[in-house]
Write an enzyme that holds these catalytic residues in place. Structure first.
Site, PDB file in Angstrom:
ATOM      1  NE  ARG A 342      -4.039  -2.009   2.091  1.00  0.00           N
ATOM      2  CZ  ARG A 342      -4.941  -2.324   3.021  1.00  0.00           C
ATOM      3  NH1 ARG A 342      -4.829  -1.812   4.237  1.00  0.00           N
ATOM      4  NH2 ARG A 342      -5.942  -3.119   2.721  1.00  0.00           N
ATOM      5  CG  HIS A 445      -7.114   2.170   5.569  1.00  0.00           C
ATOM      6  ND1 HIS A 445      -8.488   2.106   5.676  1.00  0.00           N
ATOM      7  CD2 HIS A 445      -6.681   0.879   5.483  1.00  0.00           C
ATOM      8  CE1 HIS A 445      -8.870   0.844   5.648  1.00  0.00           C
ATOM      9  NE2 HIS A 445      -7.803   0.081   5.546  1.00  0.00           N
TER      10      HIS A 445
END
Length: 512
Positions: A342, A445
């Site tokens: 990510r 996140h």
């Protein structure tokens, strides 16, 4: 028949009370614009959560007792898993949740739950090992993970899948996420988002086991005496403060991804980014534990997810890419290996002039990722029967997008991505009309940092010694993921360590 009717009436009244409670809380300070904004956010969160919470009838306030064996702070996946295991060990646990509905960030989880050497992998001919899972997670965290926690995590992942299956929560649809070489991301059988399914299954079991779960129960302090935890001080419905005693306390309050002040303090470079976190993720548990002398680790390690729908700060799950989607720029060109970790995918997006990109996929991906149906309902998905038509919807050059799609489909056919070296999520090409696109950008996140624990989930002080009677699990904990979390590992973490917290706290109470 009368029993069913009565249960239905209780259910309806429960939902009405949840919504009414949120409304009354929101109206208590509505004079300022800031509070109105917070009220609107809270109402939005409640509306999103009610779809799952509507099946949960929470424990009435008048059933609150002064003492429980184990007090669990936070009603997400970790908290409910802990409660179920504690109950199975003969304990009398209680769950306290500050929000008007249970679930926390668990309900927002999308892609799945990572686990290795599972019975479902074996059934499907997927060859995997705990050692490979360990190595890939360590590599994903840039070799900064707490190795003891990580070893416990991977070695107990298959057992967690079995445990969920034993209580009616079956995760036998397996896909892959970035940074992994093998399919080990376990999802519900129909391929739907894992979060709501997991939440509904856990809360159903909590109810069946008669475990009290109180909402609008905001724990403000963990009490202690002579170095031993004794209970909590909790504010009910923002008005009624109670002190509840317990032989052990488990903190499962989640991270601090929705606390802008805490994020700005440790990572000022992330200021202004949207967040995928529910509004209750404000770091309360971390702050309470620090006051007791607990220590933290990796607080500046905050994960920015690369694929977030910006207008509604909504996570577009990694399973979309895992099932074959690609990322293109405003020029209609691929620019990275979509299945990299990510942090790397985020960095690639941030190098684009607009710092945003577009997910492109076909009807095959849509059929394999049920979460896309929710994205459609929310108005995120662009669609067309042709690549040319989709390019128009996306506002990118049609000839370039067609070229990109042709090149990608050829790469899938030849099992070789000459452009960016992608090797996973290439089981199916993108040739099945209609075609789809979702505009995305990075968003805050997950907070990898948190309180320090050992493999017994005991919270440690600055000297590395356990704080007597205090346990923690889930995103409130730091160390497991190091500098970068692999997609699918957070759901695994809450179940694996939530269970362990329930088991170990029960052993602690029995030994008293």
């Amino acid at each position: 028949m009368k029993k069913k009717t009565g249960a239905a009436l209780i259910l309806i009244l429960s939902v009405m009370l949840v919504i009414a409670g949120c409304g009354s809380n929101g109206n208590s300070n509505s004079n300022s614009t800031g509070n109105k904004s917070k009220d609107n956010e809270a109402k939005k969160e409640t509306t999103e959560a009610v779809s799952g919470a509507s099946e949960a009838s929470y424990t009435p306030y008048d059933q609150l007792k002064d003492k429980y064996d184990i007090i669990i702070v936070g009603a997400g996946g970790a908290g409910m898993s802990a409660a179920l295991e504690a109950k199975a060990k003969g304990m009398n646990p209680v769950i306290l949740e500050k929000m008007p509905v249970a679930g926390g960030n668990t309900t927002k989880s999308s892609s799945g739950m990572n686990a290795s050497q599972t019975k479902f992998q074996k059934e499907q001919g997927i060859e995997d090992s705990n050692d490979l899972f360990y190595e890939e997670t360590l590599k994903g965290g840039h070799d900064t993970n707490d190795k003891e926690l990580l070893r416990f995590f991977v070695d107990n992942s298959a057992g967690a899948i079995d445990w969920l299956d034993s209580i009616g929560i079956r995760l036998n649809n397996i896909t892959i996420t970035g940074g992994m070489k093998e399919k080990r991301t376990h999802r519900p059988e129909d391929g739907s988002a894992v979060g709501q399914y997991l939440f509904k299954g856990l809360v159903k079991n909590v109810q069946e086991q008669g475990i009290p779960l109180f909402v609008n129960a905001d724990v403000k302090e963990i009490t202690e005496k002579d170095g031993k935890v004794t209970g909590v001080k909790v504010l009910f419905n923002q008005a009624d403060e109670k002190t509840i005693t317990g032989s052990a306390v488990i903190v499962t309050t989640g991270g601090f991804g929705a606390n802008k002040e805490m994020i700005a303090e440790v990572r000022p470079d992330l200021e202004g980014l949207v967040t995928t976190n529910q509004i209750g993720s404000t770091g309360d548990g971390i702050q309470m534990i620090e006051k007791l002398g607990g220590t933290t680790v990796d607080m500046d390690q905050i994960q920015v997810h690369p694929t977030v729908q910006q207008e509604k700060s909504y996570l577009i799950g990694e399973a979309v890419r895992g099932e074959g989607a690609i990322l293109v720029s405003s020029e209609g060109k691929r620019f990275t290996n979509e299945m990299d970790t990510r942090d790397h995918v985020t960095a690639a997006i941030n190098k684009l002039p607009e710092k945003a990109a577009i997910l492109v996929f076909d009807s095959g991906v849509k059929s394999r990722v049920k979460a896309i149906e929710q994205y459609e309902k929310m108005g995120f998905v662009l669609t067309s029967d042709s690549i040319e038509g989709l390019a128009k919807e996306m506002n990118v050059p049609a000839d370039q997008l067609q070229k990109t799609m042709d090149t990608w489909n050829s790469a899938v056919k030849n099992k070789k991505d000459a452009e960016f070296g992608r090797t996973t999520g290439m089981d199916n090409d993108l040739s099945g009309a209609p075609f789809y696109a979702i505009k995305i950008g990075p968003g805050i996140h997950y907070t990898m940092g948190g309180v320090k624990i050992n493999t017994n989930t005991e919270v440690l002080n600055k000297e590395g010694q356990p704080i007597t009677g205090l346990f923690a699990a889930g995103e409130v904990v730091g160390g497991l993921h190091g500098q970068n979390r692999i997609g699918g590992n957070s759901v695994a973490e809450i179940i694996i360590f939530g269970r362990q917290a329930g088991i170990k706290s029960a052993e602690f109470v029995k030994a008293q």
